[in-house]
Write a protein that holds these residues in place. Structure first.
Motif, short mmCIF file in Angstrom:
data_model
loop_
_atom_site.label_atom_id
_atom_site.label_comp_id
_atom_site.label_asym_id
_atom_site.label_seq_id
_atom_site.Cartn_x
_atom_site.Cartn_y
_atom_site.Cartn_z
N GLY A 1 8.73 -11.15 -28.06
CA GLY A 1 8.85 -10.31 -29.24
C GLY A 1 9.83 -10.83 -30.27
O GLY A 1 9.98 -10.23 -31.34
N PHE A 2 10.50 -11.95 -29.97
CA PHE A 2 11.48 -12.52 -30.90
C PHE A 2 11.18 -14.00 -31.13
O PHE A 2 10.77 -14.71 -30.22
N THR A 3 11.41 -14.43 -32.34
CA THR A 3 11.10 -15.81 -32.69
C THR A 3 12.25 -16.74 -32.33
O THR A 3 13.40 -16.32 -32.19
N GLN A 4 11.91 -18.01 -32.18
CA GLN A 4 12.88 -19.03 -31.80
C GLN A 4 13.96 -19.22 -32.87
O GLN A 4 15.09 -19.62 -32.57
N ASP A 5 13.61 -18.94 -34.11
CA ASP A 5 14.56 -19.15 -35.20
C ASP A 5 15.26 -17.85 -35.62
O ASP A 5 15.79 -17.75 -36.74
N HIS A 6 15.27 -16.87 -34.73
CA HIS A 6 15.94 -15.60 -35.04
C HIS A 6 17.42 -15.86 -35.32
O HIS A 6 18.06 -16.71 -34.70
N LYS A 7 17.97 -15.11 -36.24
CA LYS A 7 19.37 -15.26 -36.65
C LYS A 7 20.33 -15.14 -35.46
O LYS A 7 21.37 -15.80 -35.43
N HIS A 8 19.98 -14.29 -34.49
CA HIS A 8 20.87 -14.05 -33.34
C HIS A 8 20.21 -14.49 -32.03
O HIS A 8 20.40 -13.84 -30.99
N ILE A 9 19.47 -15.58 -32.09
CA ILE A 9 18.77 -16.04 -30.89
C ILE A 9 19.74 -16.37 -29.76
O ILE A 9 19.41 -16.24 -28.58
N ASP A 10 20.97 -16.78 -30.08
CA ASP A 10 21.97 -17.10 -29.05
C ASP A 10 22.31 -15.87 -28.23
O ASP A 10 22.57 -15.97 -27.02
N LEU A 11 22.31 -14.70 -28.84
CA LEU A 11 22.57 -13.46 -28.12
C LEU A 11 21.31 -12.92 -27.44
O LEU A 11 21.36 -12.41 -26.33
#
Length: 218
Positions: A162-172
């Motif tokens: 449900g979340f993209t690899q380039d999400h702003k908070h992908i590290d979290l």
């Protein structure tokens, strides 16, 4: 609180870890436990003055059972090597946990390897407002007391569903745990100001806990 007696009891129990030994020394265990319960109740009272939404509990409710759950963990010893206690333990939220043991001592809060539905709620909160969470964990007070998040080395290699690899908070979003721990050595626990240090850790953890608890309850 006589923490030397508490550690001494745990060390003897660890060397004689059986129901037969505990039955013979039940009075010693109950005396140590009662002393710790009183200490927890005073701490509970002091913490209730800090947070208007604090969820108070008696020391007996706060302290965890010293028996290991052998039904699900048959290979574990009969008794734990530590006393664990949870304060500010509102139902369905993360508490403020105190762990005093032979091998390690610490205070902690948050959600360590939570169930999928809780993890999903936390990730949704970060998706909505991860900037606020990053501000909390990157604050000077948090960084000075807590060395990052527990289990940050155990995370997804890709983005969660449900979340993209380039999400702003992908590290979290890749994290599987959202918990923080502050260790204490035995010298610090035996010092006169140990309770004050625990209270300070509670204060620092409040924004962290409020964010996560809101995420799993709203």
């Amino acid at each position: 609180m006589n923490f030397e007696r508490l550690f001494g009891f745990l060390e003897i129990l660890n060397a004689n870890n059986s129901k037969e030994w505990m039955d013979e020394h039940r009075g010693q265990y109950e005396a140590v436990k009662a002393d710790y319960v009183i200490w927890l109740e005073d701490l509970d009272l002091q913490l209730s003055k800090i947070d208007e939404n604090y969820y108070s509990s008696t020391g007996k409710k706060a302290i965890n059972r010293i028996n290991n759950n052998l039904l699900y963990h048959p290979n574990k010893p009969t008794y734990k090597d530590h006393f664990g206690a949870g304060l500010d333990k509102r139902p369905k939220t993360g508490d403020f946990y105190i762990h005093l043991g032979i091998e390690e001592c610490f205070v902690a809060a948050g959600f360590y390897k939570p169930k999928s539905e809780l993890l999903k709620s936390i990730r949704e909160a970060i998706d909505y407002n991860g900037d606020e969470f990053k501000k909390i964990i990157n604050s000077k007070s948090f960084q000075n007391n807590f060395d990052g998040l527990m289990g940050d080395e155990d995370q997804l290699k890709t983005s969660p569903k449900g979340f993209t690899q380039d999400h702003k908070h992908i590290d979290l979003l890749r994290l599987k745990s959202f918990a923080a721990m502050k260790p204490f050595n035995r010298k610090e626990i035996l010092a006169d100001d140990f309770k004050e240090k625990v209270i300070e850790a509670y204060k620092v953890l409040l924004p962290f806990r409020r964010y996560l608890n809101k995420a799993v309850t709203v």
